[in-house]
Write a protein that holds these residues in place. Structure first.
Motif, mmCIF file in Angstrom:
data_model
loop_
_atom_site.group_PDB
_atom_site.id
_atom_site.type_symbol
_atom_site.label_atom_id
_atom_site.label_comp_id
_atom_site.label_asym_id
_atom_site.label_seq_id
_atom_site.Cartn_x
_atom_site.Cartn_y
_atom_site.Cartn_z
ATOM 1 N N LEU A 68 -42.138 -10.132 1.404
ATOM 2 C CA LEU A 68 -40.935 -10.465 2.165
ATOM 3 C C LEU A 68 -41.350 -10.416 3.626
ATOM 4 N N HIS A 70 -40.654 -10.841 7.513
ATOM 5 C CA HIS A 70 -39.540 -10.704 8.454
ATOM 6 C C HIS A 70 -39.961 -11.173 9.845
ATOM 7 N N GLN A 95 -38.412 -18.809 10.118
ATOM 8 C CA GLN A 95 -37.762 -20.021 9.613
ATOM 9 C C GLN A 95 -37.589 -21.006 10.754
ATOM 10 N N ASN A 120 -37.805 -20.058 1.870
ATOM 11 C CA ASN A 120 -36.891 -19.415 2.807
ATOM 12 C C ASN A 120 -35.809 -18.682 2.027
ATOM 13 N N LEU A 121 -35.392 -17.548 2.544
ATOM 14 C CA LEU A 121 -34.256 -16.826 1.989
ATOM 15 C C LEU A 121 -33.050 -17.022 2.895
ATOM 16 N N PRO A 122 -31.838 -16.992 2.346
ATOM 17 C CA PRO A 122 -30.643 -17.175 3.175
ATOM 18 C C PRO A 122 -30.471 -16.075 4.227
ATOM 19 N N THR A 123 -31.155 -14.966 4.076
ATOM 20 C CA THR A 123 -31.052 -13.843 5.015
ATOM 21 C C THR A 123 -31.970 -14.001 6.221
ATOM 22 N N GLY A 124 -32.795 -15.071 6.256
ATOM 23 C CA GLY A 124 -33.658 -15.331 7.399
ATOM 24 C C GLY A 124 -35.115 -14.974 7.183
ATOM 25 N N GLU A 125 -35.430 -14.309 6.074
ATOM 26 C CA GLU A 125 -36.818 -13.985 5.765
ATOM 27 C C GLU A 125 -37.461 -15.106 4.972
ATOM 28 N N GLU A 175 -39.870 -15.510 1.537
ATOM 29 C CA GLU A 175 -40.379 -14.819 0.359
ATOM 30 C C GLU A 175 -41.560 -15.600 -0.186
#
Length: 90
Positions: free
Chosen positions: A7, A9, A13, A36-41, A43
């Protein structure tokens, strides 16, 4: 063979990070995916030789030109997913 979920951070993005990661993983003959993850990280799940996994993790702190990685969480996977290539999920 080793399997790890990362993950990633930071500012990862919209800066070409996934494309960069995909190219690095393919060059190292790793299997898995990056997305991309919806939380901004970002994976990534990577499978391959331990030395190659350690190499991409070290390079991942720099990443693409405009990326700014603040930290990378590493989760060892006990079950090895059956990936035959490395792909970037859009």
């Amino acid at each position: 063979m080793k399997a790890v979920k990362l993950l990633i951070h930071g500012k990862v993005q919209g800066v070409g990070y996934r494309r960069w990661f995909e190219k690095e993983a393919i060059a190292l003959d790793l299997k898995g995916y990056v997305m991309n993850l919806p939380t901004g990280e970002v994976e990534a799940v990577i499978l391959g030789a331990e030395a190659d996994i350690l190499k991409i993790i070290r390079h991942s702190y720099v990443g693409s030109l405009r990326a700014q990685v603040s930290r990378i969480e590493q989760i060892q996977l006990q079950d090895f997913p059956n990936y035959h290539e490395f792909t970037m999920i859009r």
